[in-house]
Design an enzyme around this catalytic site. Structure first.
Site, PDB file in Angstrom:
ATOM      1  N   ARG A  24      10.369 -16.022  12.933  1.00  0.00           N
ATOM      2  CA  ARG A  24       9.659 -16.897  13.858  1.00  0.00           C
ATOM      3  C   ARG A  24      10.634 -17.961  14.303  1.00  0.00           C
ATOM      4  O   ARG A  24      11.218 -18.656  13.481  1.00  0.00           O
ATOM      5  CB  ARG A  24       8.440 -17.524  13.190  1.00  0.00           C
ATOM      6  CG  ARG A  24       7.576 -18.307  14.179  1.00  0.00           C
ATOM      7  CD  ARG A  24       6.371 -18.943  13.493  1.00  0.00           C
ATOM      8  NE  ARG A  24       6.790 -20.021  12.603  1.00  0.00           N
ATOM      9  CZ  ARG A  24       5.931 -20.798  11.949  1.00  0.00           C
ATOM     10  NH1 ARG A  24       4.646 -20.598  12.063  1.00  0.00           N
ATOM     11  NH2 ARG A  24       6.376 -21.766  11.166  1.00  0.00           N
ATOM     12  N   SER A 117      13.134  -4.138  -1.172  1.00  0.00           N
ATOM     13  CA  SER A 117      13.370  -2.718  -1.390  1.00  0.00           C
ATOM     14  C   SER A 117      14.547  -2.200  -0.568  1.00  0.00           C
ATOM     15  O   SER A 117      15.674  -2.664  -0.732  1.00  0.00           O
ATOM     16  CB  SER A 117      12.100  -1.924  -1.089  1.00  0.00           C
ATOM     17  OG  SER A 117      12.264  -0.571  -1.401  1.00  0.00           O
ATOM     18  N   HIS A 118      14.297  -1.249   0.320  1.00  0.00           N
ATOM     19  CA  HIS A 118      15.354  -0.591   1.079  1.00  0.00           C
ATOM     20  C   HIS A 118      15.572  -1.234   2.438  1.00  0.00           C
ATOM     21  O   HIS A 118      16.311  -0.687   3.261  1.00  0.00           O
ATOM     22  CB  HIS A 118      15.001   0.885   1.270  1.00  0.00           C
ATOM     23  CG  HIS A 118      13.661   1.096   1.911  1.00  0.00           C
ATOM     24  ND1 HIS A 118      12.485   0.766   1.283  1.00  0.00           N
ATOM     25  CD2 HIS A 118      13.309   1.574   3.126  1.00  0.00           C
ATOM     26  CE1 HIS A 118      11.474   1.048   2.079  1.00  0.00           C
ATOM     27  NE2 HIS A 118      11.943   1.526   3.201  1.00  0.00           N
ATOM     28  N   ASP A 287      18.943   2.702  -3.220  1.00  0.00           N
ATOM     29  CA  ASP A 287      18.566   1.645  -2.293  1.00  0.00           C
ATOM     30  C   ASP A 287      18.858   0.273  -2.894  1.00  0.00           C
ATOM     31  O   ASP A 287      19.425   0.171  -3.990  1.00  0.00           O
ATOM     32  CB  ASP A 287      17.102   1.779  -1.885  1.00  0.00           C
ATOM     33  CG  ASP A 287      16.132   1.410  -2.994  1.00  0.00           C
ATOM     34  OD1 ASP A 287      16.513   1.546  -4.173  1.00  0.00           O
ATOM     35  OD2 ASP A 287      15.001   0.990  -2.701  1.00  0.00           O
ATOM     36  N   ASP A 289      17.138  -2.178  -4.333  1.00  0.00           N
ATOM     37  CA  ASP A 289      16.629  -2.630  -5.632  1.00  0.00           C
ATOM     38  C   ASP A 289      16.678  -1.556  -6.708  1.00  0.00           C
ATOM     39  O   ASP A 289      16.239  -1.779  -7.826  1.00  0.00           O
ATOM     40  CB  ASP A 289      15.208  -3.182  -5.493  1.00  0.00           C
ATOM     41  CG  ASP A 289      14.168  -2.112  -5.197  1.00  0.00           C
ATOM     42  OD1 ASP A 289      14.513  -1.132  -4.510  1.00  0.00           O
ATOM     43  OD2 ASP A 289      13.015  -2.256  -5.640  1.00  0.00           O
ATOM     44  N   ASP A 291      15.288   1.581  -6.996  1.00  0.00           N
ATOM     45  CA  ASP A 291      14.222   2.503  -7.374  1.00  0.00           C
ATOM     46  C   ASP A 291      14.241   3.804  -6.577  1.00  0.00           C
ATOM     47  O   ASP A 291      13.631   4.794  -6.993  1.00  0.00           O
ATOM     48  CB  ASP A 291      12.845   1.833  -7.303  1.00  0.00           C
ATOM     49  CG  ASP A 291      12.497   1.280  -5.931  1.00  0.00           C
ATOM     50  OD1 ASP A 291      13.291   1.448  -4.989  1.00  0.00           O
ATOM     51  OD2 ASP A 291      11.416   0.677  -5.805  1.00  0.00           O
ATOM     52  N   THR A 356       0.229   6.601  -1.056  1.00  0.00           N
ATOM     53  CA  THR A 356       1.574   6.078  -1.212  1.00  0.00           C
ATOM     54  C   THR A 356       1.521   4.739  -1.953  1.00  0.00           C
ATOM     55  O   THR A 356       0.695   3.886  -1.644  1.00  0.00           O
ATOM     56  CB  THR A 356       2.232   5.897   0.163  1.00  0.00           C
ATOM     57  OG1 THR A 356       2.344   7.176   0.783  1.00  0.00           O
ATOM     58  CG2 THR A 356       3.610   5.288   0.033  1.00  0.00           C
ATOM     59  N   GLU A 375       7.571  10.320  -4.690  1.00  0.00           N
ATOM     60  CA  GLU A 375       7.179  10.104  -3.306  1.00  0.00           C
ATOM     61  C   GLU A 375       8.269  10.665  -2.400  1.00  0.00           C
ATOM     62  O   GLU A 375       9.455  10.647  -2.751  1.00  0.00           O
ATOM     63  CB  GLU A 375       6.999   8.622  -3.015  1.00  0.00           C
ATOM     64  CG  GLU A 375       5.869   7.973  -3.789  1.00  0.00           C
ATOM     65  CD  GLU A 375       5.720   6.492  -3.498  1.00  0.00           C
ATOM     66  OE1 GLU A 375       4.623   5.979  -3.706  1.00  0.00           O
ATOM     67  OE2 GLU A 375       6.708   5.872  -3.069  1.00  0.00           O
ATOM     68  N   SER A 377       9.517   9.386   0.007  1.00  0.00           N
ATOM     69  CA  SER A 377      10.392   8.319   0.479  1.00  0.00           C
ATOM     70  C   SER A 377      11.514   8.049  -0.517  1.00  0.00           C
ATOM     71  O   SER A 377      11.916   6.911  -0.727  1.00  0.00           O
ATOM     72  CB  SER A 377       9.583   7.041   0.729  1.00  0.00           C
ATOM     73  OG  SER A 377       8.867   6.674  -0.435  1.00  0.00           O
ATOM     74  N   LYS A 388       9.324   3.719  -9.879  1.00  0.00           N
ATOM     75  CA  LYS A 388      10.278   4.782  -9.600  1.00  0.00           C
ATOM     76  C   LYS A 388      11.655   4.306 -10.012  1.00  0.00           C
ATOM     77  O   LYS A 388      11.911   3.110 -10.083  1.00  0.00           O
ATOM     78  CB  LYS A 388      10.228   5.192  -8.133  1.00  0.00           C
ATOM     79  CG  LYS A 388      10.274   4.063  -7.114  1.00  0.00           C
ATOM     80  CD  LYS A 388      10.026   4.631  -5.726  1.00  0.00           C
ATOM     81  CE  LYS A 388       9.885   3.540  -4.669  1.00  0.00           C
ATOM     82  NZ  LYS A 388       8.563   2.880  -4.702  1.00  0.00           N
TER      83      LYS A 388
END
Length: 561
Positions: A24, A117-118, A287, A289, A291, A356, A375, A377, A388
């Site tokens: 923003r 995450s990724h 990735d 983190d 997992d 998911t 998963e 992904s 994971k």
């Protein structure tokens, strides 16, 4: 003198749902005034409830920009709320699987993971705060909804403004807090507990033989400048004796080296190109983190996450952990191809289909129903933790290679000869305008609601498919009987081919449309064909039904997996 506690007046953030990290006025949400403080206070209040005072939490993250600043805020707010102890990874570094491991090992009340995450990192990219509960897994919907509710009405947060803690050195510090007594902060080695767990699960002596002897296997592990760097160096170099050249991009960086830390064929293209040269028999990437994972064989032979899950399910007996615990069952997320279902049927095991999100697997694990899950992904894991686990998945694959005495490609070919091949592809359209994306999903809702859809025939490329099921996937948890609805549009044909659409908005801008295509083949002559070729008729039908290209103006996806 004890550290004083202050009540700081605040107001709810007006804009995005807390937990997202969009921009923003050019400034990421997480850097805007009070946003992080509000979210941390809401997480502690709703996530722990009456267990907040006297609680113990694990804290760490993937090394991305704002990690240390966020931890400093968490320490100040945790102290002011009466948290008794924080266990923090050195320099704030803890992979998501490591946090789950430590929550379970030390039986803490939960943990806070600082990651997106990724998604990309950096000053103008993504950041996230994730709360895991006492079983080590992601907070269930009841908890996350409660956190969101608090964030909408928050009027103040508690803070010890003068309390600072050095997280660069391993050791224990005690802080006296006004009105609560002492809070202990223990800074721990980021890697030790996780490595100890891996050594309990796998036969490290056998794995050492993969990297030694007259013909050691050459591997290439790409940490993508995410959190797994210290973990893969300790495990693959120090413990297993792999060559130093086996590990690349192993230094965690605040912006992941300017790259997108997503282990797929698009964002891990440098690994793919190096593997294509034929100098390495096995490749892997993780990735941000830690997992998610991608596995490649020689000459960049790609193992889809769906096939990876199925192959591991078919070979779990080679891992000591499962010899001890037994194999309870399997699970996959709904968009994940059904390759593991065939293994489950052959082995007489239950295979669950869930929405998911790893939290759905956690309930099944806690109830003793589940040993292995995954998963599409690029996430695979087992009941050793409640997340994971990318490094675990790679060690599992190396265990299978050692046990089967075969290459990645040959292991896959043997698997397909036994079970057939579930061809699969996923098209991601990132950064779509929200309005046309929503319009597309509304059109799909109308399509599945039309009674004439069932039995309708679609043809393309000389093949015809008849619709057997058309719905928006819903799931009733067999453990707690909670119901999750609208988890993805499914169009399932009579031959079990599937087209699935999902819409998400977890990045810094816009929406992401995900289109999943799956088709089963038992014809061995087709096993070596490219998935895009085999699935082209279904892909064409998916565009016809969804009107994706017409509505979004996108001629091609951002990522194909």
């Amino acid at each position: 003198m004890p550290y004083s506690v202050q009540k700081v007046a605040t107001k709810p953030y007006e804009g995005q749902k807390p937990g997202t990290s969009g921009l923003r006025k050019g400034v990421p949400v997480f850097q805007q005034q009070n946003y992080t403080e509000n979210f941390v206070q809401a997480t502690l209040t709703a996530g722990l409830g009456d267990k907040l005072k006297g609680s113990t939490l694990v804290v760490g993250g993937d090394g991305r920009y704002f990690l240390k600043e966020a931890i400093a805020i968490i320490v100040k707010i945790a102290a002011a709320n009466g948290v008794a102890k924080l266990i923090i990874g050195q320099n704030g570094i803890l992979s998501t699987p490591a946090v789950s491991c430590m929550i379970r090992k030390y039986r803490t009340d939960g943990g806070i993971i600082l990651t997106a995450s990724h998604n990309p990192g950096g000053k103008n990219a993504d950041f996230g705060i994730k709360y895991n509960i006492s079983n080590g897994g992601p907070a269930p919907e009841g908890v996350t909804n409660a956190i969101f509710d608090v964030s909408k009405t928050i009027s103040e947060y508690l803070l010890c403004p003068d309390l600072t803690c050095d997280i660069s050195n391993i050791g224990t510090s005690t802080f006296e807090v006004e009105g609560f007594g002492n809070m202990v902060v223990e800074v721990v080695d980021s890697v030790n507990d996780y490595v100890e767990l891996m050594k309990e699960i796998f036969d490290f002596q056998a794995l050492k033989e993969v990297f030694s002897g007259p013909e050691p296997m050459r591997v290439l592990i790409n940490a993508m400048h995410g959190v797994t760097g210290p973990y893969v160096k300790r495990i693959f170099l120090d413990e297993l004796g792999a060559s130093p050249s086996s590990v690349v991009n192993a230094e965690p960086l605040e912006d992941f080296g300017g790259h997108h830390p997503d282990p797929n064929l698009t964002y891990a293209a440098d690994l793919v190109e190096m593997m294509k040269k034929g100098d390495f028999a096995f490749g892997a990437a993780f990735d941000g983190d830690g997992d998610r994972n991608m596995v490649l064989g020689e000459k960049a032979f790609f193992v889809t996450p769906n096939d990876s899950l199925a192959v591991l399910a078919n070979n779990l007996e080679c891992i000591p952990y499962f010899k001890k615990t037994g194999i309870k069952g399997y699970a996959r997320s709904m968009p994940t191809a059904g390759a593991v279902d065939r293994v489950a049927k052959m082995n007489g095991k239950q295979c669950y289909e869930t929405p998911t999100g790893w939290k759905f697997f956690g309930n099944l694990m806690d109830d003793g129903r589940l040993s292995l899950c995954g998963e599409e992904s690029f996430g695979t894991g087992s009941d050793h933790i409640r997340e994971k686990d990318g490094v675990w998945a790679v060690l599992a694959w190396l265990s299978v290679i050692k046990y089967r005495k075969a290459s990645v490609r040959n292991i896959l070919m043997d698997h397909w000869y036994s079970y057939g091949r579930n061809f699969f592809t996923r098209y991601d359209y990132e950064g779509c305008d929200t309005e046309p994306a929503n319009k597309m999903m509304a059109g799909l809702e109308s399509f599945i609601a039309d009674p004439s859809t069932i039995g309708r025939k679609f043809s393309s490329g000389g093949k015809s498919y008849t619709v057997a099921i058309a719905d928006n996937f819903s799931y009733t948890d067999p453990v707690d009987h909670s119901v999750s609805t609208k988890q993805g549009i499914r169009i399932i044909f009579k031959d079990d081919s599937r087209i699935i659409f999902r819409l998400s908005g977890t990045g810094s801008s816009g929406a992401t449309i995900r289109m999943y295509i799956e088709g089963y083949e038992s014809d061995r002559a087709k096993f070596v064909k490219d998935a895009q070729e085999v699935l082209q008729p279904l892909i064409t039908i998916a565009f016809e039904i969804s009107k994706l290209r017409e509505l979004t103006g996108r001629d091609k996806p951002t990522v194909i997996t």
